[in-house]
Design a protein around this motif. Structure first.
Motif, PDB file in Angstrom:
ATOM      1  N   ASP A   1       0.839  -1.205   0.000  1.00 11.05           N
ATOM      2  CA  ASP A   1       0.000   0.000   0.000  1.00 11.05           C
ATOM      3  C   ASP A   1       0.874   1.254   0.000  1.00 11.05           C
ATOM      4  O   ASP A   1       0.465   2.299  -0.518  1.00 11.05           O
ATOM      5  CB  ASP A   1      -1.006   0.006   1.152  1.00 11.05           C
ATOM      6  CG  ASP A   1      -0.357   0.041   2.512  1.00 11.05           C
ATOM      7  OD1 ASP A   1       0.612  -0.707   2.740  1.00 11.05           O
ATOM      8  OD2 ASP A   1      -0.815   0.822   3.370  1.00 11.05           O
ATOM      9  N   ASP A   2       2.090   1.152   0.533  1.00 15.60           N
ATOM     10  CA  ASP A   2       3.038   2.265   0.399  1.00 15.60           C
ATOM     11  C   ASP A   2       3.338   2.526  -1.070  1.00 15.60           C
ATOM     12  O   ASP A   2       3.421   3.686  -1.499  1.00 15.60           O
ATOM     13  CB  ASP A   2       4.372   1.942   1.093  1.00 15.60           C
ATOM     14  CG  ASP A   2       4.240   1.695   2.578  1.00 15.60           C
ATOM     15  OD1 ASP A   2       3.694   0.638   2.944  1.00 15.60           O
ATOM     16  OD2 ASP A   2       4.684   2.547   3.363  1.00 15.60           O
TER      17      ASP A   2
ATOM     18  N   ASN B   1       7.267  -2.754   7.055  1.00 14.67           N
ATOM     19  CA  ASN B   1       6.749  -3.849   6.234  1.00 14.67           C
ATOM     20  C   ASN B   1       7.876  -4.752   5.737  1.00 14.67           C
ATOM     21  O   ASN B   1       7.654  -5.923   5.414  1.00 14.67           O
ATOM     22  CB  ASN B   1       5.993  -3.296   5.028  1.00 14.67           C
ATOM     23  CG  ASN B   1       4.710  -2.584   5.426  1.00 14.67           C
ATOM     24  OD1 ASN B   1       4.060  -2.982   6.393  1.00 14.67           O
ATOM     25  ND2 ASN B   1       4.354  -1.540   4.701  1.00 14.67           N
TER      26      ASN B   1
ATOM     27  N   HIS C   1       2.840  -8.474   2.828  1.00 20.56           N
ATOM     28  CA  HIS C   1       3.449  -7.672   1.753  1.00 20.56           C
ATOM     29  C   HIS C   1       4.407  -8.471   0.870  1.00 20.56           C
ATOM     30  O   HIS C   1       4.934  -7.929  -0.102  1.00 20.56           O
ATOM     31  CB  HIS C   1       4.198  -6.479   2.358  1.00 20.56           C
ATOM     32  CG  HIS C   1       3.281  -5.507   3.045  1.00 20.56           C
ATOM     33  ND1 HIS C   1       2.674  -4.451   2.399  1.00 20.56           N
ATOM     34  CD2 HIS C   1       2.821  -5.460   4.316  1.00 20.56           C
ATOM     35  CE1 HIS C   1       1.908  -3.781   3.245  1.00 20.56           C
ATOM     36  NE2 HIS C   1       1.980  -4.371   4.422  1.00 20.56           N
TER      37      HIS C   1
ATOM     38  N   VAL D   1       4.111   7.290   6.603  1.00 19.11           N
ATOM     39  CA  VAL D   1       3.182   6.164   6.475  1.00 19.11           C
ATOM     40  C   VAL D   1       3.814   4.841   6.915  1.00 19.11           C
ATOM     41  O   VAL D   1       3.396   3.769   6.473  1.00 19.11           O
ATOM     42  CB  VAL D   1       2.633   6.067   5.024  1.00 19.11           C
ATOM     43  CG1 VAL D   1       1.897   7.336   4.626  1.00 19.11           C
ATOM     44  CG2 VAL D   1       3.746   5.773   4.030  1.00 19.11           C
TER      45      VAL D   1
ATOM     46  N   MET E   1      -0.148   8.433   8.591  1.00 10.50           N
ATOM     47  CA  MET E   1      -1.032   7.268   8.546  1.00 10.50           C
ATOM     48  C   MET E   1      -0.631   6.377   9.705  1.00 10.50           C
ATOM     49  O   MET E   1       0.460   5.787   9.711  1.00 10.50           O
ATOM     50  CB  MET E   1      -0.883   6.512   7.225  1.00 10.50           C
ATOM     51  CG  MET E   1      -1.923   5.398   7.032  1.00 10.50           C
ATOM     52  SD  MET E   1      -1.591   3.907   7.968  1.00 10.50           S
ATOM     53  CE  MET E   1      -3.093   3.721   8.908  1.00 10.50           C
TER      54      MET E   1
ATOM     55  N   ASN F   1      -5.207  -3.219  14.332  1.00 11.66           N
ATOM     56  CA  ASN F   1      -5.085  -4.269  13.310  1.00 11.66           C
ATOM     57  C   ASN F   1      -3.988  -5.282  13.628  1.00 11.66           C
ATOM     58  O   ASN F   1      -4.022  -6.394  13.130  1.00 11.66           O
ATOM     59  CB  ASN F   1      -4.940  -3.682  11.890  1.00 11.66           C
ATOM     60  CG  ASN F   1      -3.733  -2.770  11.722  1.00 11.66           C
ATOM     61  OD1 ASN F   1      -3.020  -2.480  12.684  1.00 11.66           O
ATOM     62  ND2 ASN F   1      -3.497  -2.314  10.507  1.00 11.66           N
TER      63      ASN F   1
ATOM     64  N   GLU G   1      -2.615  -0.095  16.030  1.00 16.93           N
ATOM     65  CA  GLU G   1      -2.375  -0.097  14.576  1.00 16.93           C
ATOM     66  C   GLU G   1      -0.884  -0.385  14.349  1.00 16.93           C
ATOM     67  O   GLU G   1      -0.027  -0.032  15.166  1.00 16.93           O
ATOM     68  CB  GLU G   1      -2.804   1.286  14.031  1.00 16.93           C
ATOM     69  CG  GLU G   1      -2.642   1.464  12.534  1.00 16.93           C
ATOM     70  CD  GLU G   1      -1.219   1.793  12.135  1.00 16.93           C
ATOM     71  OE1 GLU G   1      -0.815   1.387  11.039  1.00 16.93           O
ATOM     72  OE2 GLU G   1      -0.506   2.438  12.936  1.00 16.93           O
ATOM     73  N   ALA G   2      -0.548  -0.992  13.212  1.00 13.81           N
ATOM     74  CA  ALA G   2       0.815  -1.507  12.976  1.00 13.81           C
ATOM     75  C   ALA G   2       1.915  -0.439  13.083  1.00 13.81           C
ATOM     76  O   ALA G   2       2.945  -0.670  13.721  1.00 13.81           O
ATOM     77  CB  ALA G   2       0.879  -2.166  11.594  1.00 13.81           C
ATOM     78  N   ASN G   3       1.734   0.719  12.450  1.00  7.48           N
ATOM     79  CA  ASN G   3       2.820   1.707  12.460  1.00  7.48           C
ATOM     80  C   ASN G   3       3.110   2.215  13.875  1.00  7.48           C
ATOM     81  O   ASN G   3       4.257   2.488  14.219  1.00  7.48           O
ATOM     82  CB  ASN G   3       2.488   2.887  11.532  1.00  7.48           C
ATOM     83  CG  ASN G   3       2.506   2.486  10.072  1.00  7.48           C
ATOM     84  OD1 ASN G   3       3.160   1.510   9.704  1.00  7.48           O
ATOM     85  ND2 ASN G   3       1.774   3.221   9.242  1.00  7.48           N
TER      86      ASN G   3
ATOM     87  N   HIS H   1      -4.293   1.951   2.890  1.00  5.61           N
ATOM     88  CA  HIS H   1      -4.033   2.788   4.074  1.00  5.61           C
ATOM     89  C   HIS H   1      -3.231   4.045   3.743  1.00  5.61           C
ATOM     90  O   HIS H   1      -3.622   5.161   4.078  1.00  5.61           O
ATOM     91  CB  HIS H   1      -3.235   1.992   5.121  1.00  5.61           C
ATOM     92  CG  HIS H   1      -3.907   0.771   5.632  1.00  5.61           C
ATOM     93  ND1 HIS H   1      -4.899   0.814   6.575  1.00  5.61           N
ATOM     94  CD2 HIS H   1      -3.735  -0.540   5.340  1.00  5.61           C
ATOM     95  CE1 HIS H   1      -5.296  -0.411   6.862  1.00  5.61           C
ATOM     96  NE2 HIS H   1      -4.614  -1.260   6.113  1.00  5.61           N
ATOM     97  N   ASP H   2      -2.055   3.814   3.131  1.00  4.71           N
ATOM     98  CA  ASP H   2      -1.099   4.921   3.028  1.00  4.71           C
ATOM     99  C   ASP H   2      -1.548   6.002   2.039  1.00  4.71           C
ATOM    100  O   ASP H   2      -1.252   7.185   2.235  1.00  4.71           O
ATOM    101  CB  ASP H   2       0.288   4.372   2.664  1.00  4.71           C
ATOM    102  CG  ASP H   2       0.848   3.512   3.795  1.00  4.71           C
ATOM    103  OD1 ASP H   2       0.312   3.576   4.916  1.00  4.71           O
ATOM    104  OD2 ASP H   2       1.823   2.775   3.547  1.00  4.71           O
TER     105      ASP H   2
HETATM  106  C1  BDR Z   1      -0.047   0.439   8.033  1.00  2.77           C
HETATM  107  O1  BDR Z   1       0.796  -0.694   8.307  1.00  2.77           O
HETATM  108  C2  BDR Z   1       1.512  -1.068   7.166  1.00  2.77           C
HETATM  109  O2  BDR Z   1       1.521  -2.454   7.022  1.00  2.77           O
HETATM  110  C3  BDR Z   1       0.848  -0.383   6.008  1.00  2.77           C
HETATM  111  O3  BDR Z   1       1.781  -0.091   4.992  1.00  2.77           O
HETATM  112  C4  BDR Z   1       0.274   0.860   6.611  1.00  2.77           C
HETATM  113  O4  BDR Z   1       1.231   1.889   6.642  1.00  2.77           O
HETATM  114  C5  BDR Z   1      -1.490   0.038   8.260  1.00  2.77           C
HETATM  115  O5  BDR Z   1      -1.701  -0.317   9.584  1.00  2.77           O
END
Ligand code: BDR
Ligand code: CA
Length: 313
Positions: A14-15, A39, A82, A124, A150, A159, A165-167, A240-241
């Motif tokens: 998504d990046d 990622n 990814h 992001v 993001m 998530n 959230e992942a970031n 997302h990004d």
């Molecule tokens: C975010 O985590 C990454 O896996 C994606 O690229 C996005 O930036 C979503 O939670």
């Protein structure tokens, strides 16, 4: 109006879609890509950033940054989402260019100082490069036009954990510094990115419009889409990004709120973003001590997804 931006990223499928928008959108002036682990490991992130720019026929500085979180141990990259190469494990053409000689944090500091008040920093991935830039030069809080991140979640839940959230989870200590630094900041989190779905029809239009770059976006999308189908039951993927850039260029598609953010850095809530709306009293004042920021709360997801496809078609 053209927005000069630095795009901090961990490409990532998504990046890659968002990088394509940053490279192609006529209202964006992409000053540089800065890379982080997340990622993928940071060398792969840099490789992918260079590759995507080359496929678009653009010479854009790529500065490599954080290889690991500030404090905690690094989690292995999510190859099942990814791909091990960050781009869905498709075969990739060779890369010719080299990374900038400066580190990502130095690039950020130099660029913000060269054009004070003009540059938007869009991040992001895990935000270690932003934390390191703040440490190098704390005065950049007054030089950046806005920081758009993001990451995080206000009411949506997480998530990668039930709340994170992942970031944010990947570097909660960096996130705690960056989200409370007192610079103009907008958080584009799961509350909106989970409302957007990039469909196979969208991607077919993007593939047709983007030549060699489109092949990589479409091939990596197929891999990412399998993850969404299997784990989330969605036919398509959450871009997302790209939502961070959509907010920058089409803010009228979003609803936002103002308030105070903090980030849990340890325990079960590690990586959770905690939002205290402006003016709302709680049992203690501690959640409302951090600087005021803007967070995205709602979105016209269909319009954003269409905007992504229209931009790249
Ligand atoms: C975010 O985590 C990454 O896996 C994606 O690229 C996005 O930036 C979503 O939670
Ligand atoms: Ca990312």
């Amino acid at each position: 109006m053209s927005h000069p931006i630095i795009f901090d990223t961990d490409p990532g499928v998504d990046d890659a879609q968002a990088i394509a928008i940053a490279l192609r959108h006529p209202e964006l002036e992409l000053l540089g890509l800065t890379t982080t682990y997340g990622n993928v490991d940071v060398e792969t992130a840099t490789h992918n950033a260079l590759l995507l720019a080359e496929l678009a026929g653009r010479e854009v500085p790529v500065a490599q940054g954080a290889a690991a979180p500030l404090v905690k141990a690094r989690h292995p990259p999510p190859a099942h989402i990814h791909g091990a190469n960050g781009l869905g494990d498709i075969a990739l053409p060779p890369v010719e260019g080299k990374a900038d000689s400066r580190s990502a944090p130095q690039f950020i500091v130099d660029t913000l100082n060269a054009r004070p008040g003009e540059v938007t920093l869009v991040a992001v991935g895990p935000v270690g490069n932003l934390a390191a830039a703040l440490q190098l030069d704390p005065a950049i809080t007054g030089k950046v036009k806005r920081v758009v991140i993001m990451g995080g979640s206000i009411r949506e839940g997480g998530n990668v954990t039930p709340v994170a959230e992942a970031n944010m989870f990947n570097d909660p200590d960096a996130a705690a510094r960056v989200l409370t630094a007192g610079w103009p900041l907008t958080l584009v989190g799961l509350d909106v990115t989970h409302r957007c779905v990039l469909t196979g029809e969208h991607m077919a239009r993007i593939e047709a419009g983007q030549g060699a770059l489109g092949k990589v976006l479409a091939g990596s999308y197929d891999f990412y889409r399998d993850f969404y189908r299997e784990f989330l039951g969605i036919d398509g993927c959450c871009p997302h990004d790209s939502c961070a850039l959509a907010w920058l260029l089409r803010p009228e598609l979003f609803t936002t709120g103002r308030g105070h953010l903090s980030v849990a850095t340890s325990g079960d809530a590690e990586g959770q973003t905690i939002f205290a709306p402006e003016g709302r009293g709680f049992i203690e004042a501690r959640w409302s001590h951090t600087p005021l920021v803007e967070v995205c709360l709602g979105v016209d997801g269909e319009a954003v997804s269409d905007w992504i496809a229209d931009t790249l078609a």
